[in-house]
Design a protein around this motif. Sequence first.
Motif, PDB file in Angstrom:
ATOM      1  N   ASP A  89      17.077   3.285   6.217  1.00  9.84           N
ATOM      2  CA  ASP A  89      18.368   3.889   5.925  1.00  9.84           C
ATOM      3  C   ASP A  89      18.564   3.907   4.403  1.00  9.84           C
ATOM      4  OD1 ASP A  89      19.122   1.288   5.175  1.00  9.84           O
ATOM      5  OD2 ASP A  89      20.338   0.948   6.949  1.00  9.84           O
ATOM      6  N   ALA A  90      19.660   4.465   3.941  1.00 11.93           N
ATOM      7  CA  ALA A  90      19.904   4.620   2.509  1.00 11.93           C
ATOM      8  C   ALA A  90      19.914   3.272   1.783  1.00 11.93           C
ATOM      9  CB  ALA A  90      21.209   5.370   2.277  1.00 11.93           C
ATOM     10  N   GLU A  91      20.430   2.236   2.432  1.00 11.08           N
ATOM     11  CA  GLU A  91      20.475   0.910   1.798  1.00 11.08           C
ATOM     12  C   GLU A  91      19.071   0.352   1.597  1.00 11.08           C
ATOM     13  OE1 GLU A  91      23.112  -1.621   4.001  1.00 11.08           O
ATOM     14  OE2 GLU A  91      24.893  -0.689   3.111  1.00 11.08           O
ATOM     15  N   LEU A  92      18.218   0.468   2.611  1.00 14.79           N
ATOM     16  CA  LEU A  92      16.846  -0.030   2.486  1.00 14.79           C
ATOM     17  C   LEU A  92      16.071   0.762   1.428  1.00 14.79           C
ATOM     18  CD1 LEU A  92      15.835  -0.724   6.191  1.00 14.79           C
ATOM     19  CD2 LEU A  92      16.251  -2.394   4.392  1.00 14.79           C
ATOM     20  N   ILE A  93      16.287   2.050   1.387  1.00 17.44           N
ATOM     21  CA  ILE A  93      15.611   2.867   0.378  1.00 17.44           C
ATOM     22  C   ILE A  93      16.043   2.449  -1.023  1.00 17.44           C
ATOM     23  CG2 ILE A  93      15.418   5.215  -0.556  1.00 17.44           C
ATOM     24  CD1 ILE A  93      15.507   6.156   2.416  1.00 17.44           C
ATOM     25  N   ALA A  94      17.318   2.157  -1.211  1.00 20.70           N
ATOM     26  CA  ALA A  94      17.801   1.697  -2.525  1.00 20.70           C
ATOM     27  C   ALA A  94      17.154   0.361  -2.892  1.00 20.70           C
ATOM     28  CB  ALA A  94      19.323   1.584  -2.518  1.00 20.70           C
ATOM     29  N   GLU A  95      16.985  -0.517  -1.920  1.00 18.58           N
ATOM     30  CA  GLU A  95      16.342  -1.803  -2.178  1.00 18.58           C
ATOM     31  C   GLU A  95      14.869  -1.607  -2.528  1.00 18.58           C
ATOM     32  OE1 GLU A  95      17.150  -4.404   1.165  1.00 18.58           O
ATOM     33  OE2 GLU A  95      19.288  -3.944   1.035  1.00 18.58           O
ATOM     34  N   LEU A  96      14.181  -0.752  -1.796  1.00 19.24           N
ATOM     35  CA  LEU A  96      12.774  -0.464  -2.098  1.00 19.24           C
ATOM     36  C   LEU A  96      12.635   0.140  -3.497  1.00 19.24           C
ATOM     37  CD1 LEU A  96      11.703   0.996   1.345  1.00 19.24           C
ATOM     38  CD2 LEU A  96      10.871  -1.139   0.336  1.00 19.24           C
ATOM     39  N   ASN A  97      13.524   1.067  -3.830  1.00 20.90           N
ATOM     40  CA  ASN A  97      13.486   1.673  -5.164  1.00 20.90           C
ATOM     41  C   ASN A  97      13.672   0.623  -6.248  1.00 20.90           C
ATOM     42  OD1 ASN A  97      12.972   4.336  -4.431  1.00 20.90           O
ATOM     43  ND2 ASN A  97      15.145   4.795  -4.146  1.00 20.90           N
ATOM     44  N   LEU A  98      14.573  -0.322  -6.029  1.00 21.44           N
ATOM     45  CA  LEU A  98      14.793  -1.368  -7.027  1.00 21.44           C
ATOM     46  C   LEU A  98      13.574  -2.285  -7.128  1.00 21.44           C
ATOM     47  CD1 LEU A  98      16.855  -2.335  -9.045  1.00 21.44           C
ATOM     48  CD2 LEU A  98      17.881  -3.740  -7.266  1.00 21.44           C
ATOM     49  N   LEU A  99      12.964  -2.631  -6.009  1.00 19.47           N
ATOM     50  CA  LEU A  99      11.759  -3.470  -6.045  1.00 19.47           C
ATOM     51  C   LEU A  99      10.622  -2.779  -6.797  1.00 19.47           C
ATOM     52  CD1 LEU A  99      11.753  -4.935  -2.425  1.00 19.47           C
ATOM     53  CD2 LEU A  99      12.114  -6.204  -4.558  1.00 19.47           C
ATOM     54  N   ASN A 100      10.604  -1.464  -6.763  1.00 19.78           N
ATOM     55  CA  ASN A 100       9.556  -0.717  -7.467  1.00 19.78           C
ATOM     56  C   ASN A 100       9.715  -0.760  -8.980  1.00 19.78           C
ATOM     57  OD1 ASN A 100       8.018   0.051  -5.246  1.00 19.78           O
ATOM     58  ND2 ASN A 100       9.306   1.814  -4.844  1.00 19.78           N
ATOM     59  N   HIS A 101      10.842  -1.228  -9.486  1.00 17.80           N
ATOM     60  CA  HIS A 101      11.052  -1.317 -10.933  1.00 17.80           C
ATOM     61  C   HIS A 101      10.458  -2.598 -11.542  1.00 17.80           C
ATOM     62  CE1 HIS A 101      13.947   1.927 -10.293  1.00 17.80           C
ATOM     63  NE2 HIS A 101      13.746   2.183 -11.568  1.00 17.80           N
ATOM     64  N   PHE A 102      10.093  -3.554 -10.720  1.00 22.99           N
ATOM     65  CA  PHE A 102       9.574  -4.815 -11.247  1.00 22.99           C
ATOM     66  C   PHE A 102       8.116  -4.682 -11.647  1.00 22.99           C
ATOM     67  CE2 PHE A 102      13.306  -6.411  -9.111  1.00 22.99           C
ATOM     68  CZ  PHE A 102      13.705  -7.462  -9.920  1.00 22.99           C
ATOM     69  N   ASN A 103       7.777  -5.295 -12.768  1.00 27.42           N
ATOM     70  CA  ASN A 103       6.405  -5.344 -13.261  1.00 27.42           C
ATOM     71  C   ASN A 103       5.708  -6.516 -12.573  1.00 27.42           C
ATOM     72  OD1 ASN A 103       4.013  -5.644 -14.657  1.00 27.42           O
ATOM     73  ND2 ASN A 103       4.941  -5.718 -16.672  1.00 27.42           N
ATOM     74  N   LEU A 104       4.762  -6.209 -11.715  1.00 26.96           N
ATOM     75  CA  LEU A 104       4.065  -7.258 -10.972  1.00 26.96           C
ATOM     76  C   LEU A 104       2.969  -7.927 -11.790  1.00 26.96           C
ATOM     77  CD1 LEU A 104       3.770  -5.521  -7.493  1.00 26.96           C
ATOM     78  CD2 LEU A 104       5.468  -7.194  -8.268  1.00 26.96           C
ATOM     79  N   GLY A 105       2.703  -7.410 -12.979  1.00 31.33           N
ATOM     80  CA  GLY A 105       1.664  -7.968 -13.824  1.00 31.33           C
ATOM     81  C   GLY A 105       2.068  -9.245 -14.540  1.00 31.33           C
ATOM     82  N   THR A 106       3.349  -9.593 -14.492  1.00 29.53           N
ATOM     83  CA  THR A 106       3.820 -10.802 -15.163  1.00 29.53           C
ATOM     84  C   THR A 106       5.024 -11.369 -14.430  1.00 29.53           C
ATOM     85  OG1 THR A 106       4.648 -11.748 -17.235  1.00 29.53           O
ATOM     86  CG2 THR A 106       5.260  -9.460 -16.760  1.00 29.53           C
ATOM     87  N   THR A 107       5.145 -12.684 -14.467  1.00 31.54           N
ATOM     88  CA  THR A 107       6.331 -13.320 -13.886  1.00 31.54           C
ATOM     89  C   THR A 107       7.397 -13.554 -14.958  1.00 31.54           C
ATOM     90  OG1 THR A 107       5.381 -15.521 -14.240  1.00 31.54           O
ATOM     91  CG2 THR A 107       5.005 -14.493 -12.083  1.00 31.54           C
ATOM     92  N   GLN A 108       7.092 -13.204 -16.188  1.00 29.25           N
ATOM     93  CA  GLN A 108       7.994 -13.442 -17.313  1.00 29.25           C
ATOM     94  C   GLN A 108       8.913 -12.262 -17.616  1.00 29.25           C
ATOM     95  OE1 GLN A 108       8.047 -16.530 -18.744  1.00 29.25           O
ATOM     96  NE2 GLN A 108       6.593 -16.981 -17.104  1.00 29.25           N
ATOM     97  N   GLU A 109       8.813 -11.199 -16.814  1.00 29.63           N
ATOM     98  CA  GLU A 109       9.611 -10.002 -17.060  1.00 29.63           C
ATOM     99  C   GLU A 109      10.474  -9.709 -15.842  1.00 29.63           C
ATOM    100  OE1 GLU A 109       8.644  -5.314 -17.662  1.00 29.63           O
ATOM    101  OE2 GLU A 109       7.314  -6.743 -18.651  1.00 29.63           O
TER     102      GLU A 109
END
Length: 85
Positions: free
Chosen positions: A4-24
Amino acid sequence: MPYDAELIAELNLLNHFNLGTTQEGIKVHHSAGPQTVAAAKRLFDKDLISQEDGGYLTDLGHDAAEHAQSLLMILTTPVQVDTTS
């Protein structure tokens, strides 16, 4: 269960995180869209991020972001069709 729209918004936000570092981390400003602000709050409530307005991924959040980003890559990578057969 469909996305639903809420889950899509959450997925979109998770896609903004840089997985290459835990410091960002990320910061969701109050001037962001209401869907993004609400998604950050829900991710915090689910213990996926460290602050209501973003922050850092928790261990569980890192796993979720990896899956979200992998799924996005799979779904957006063009399929190469072998036409030589």
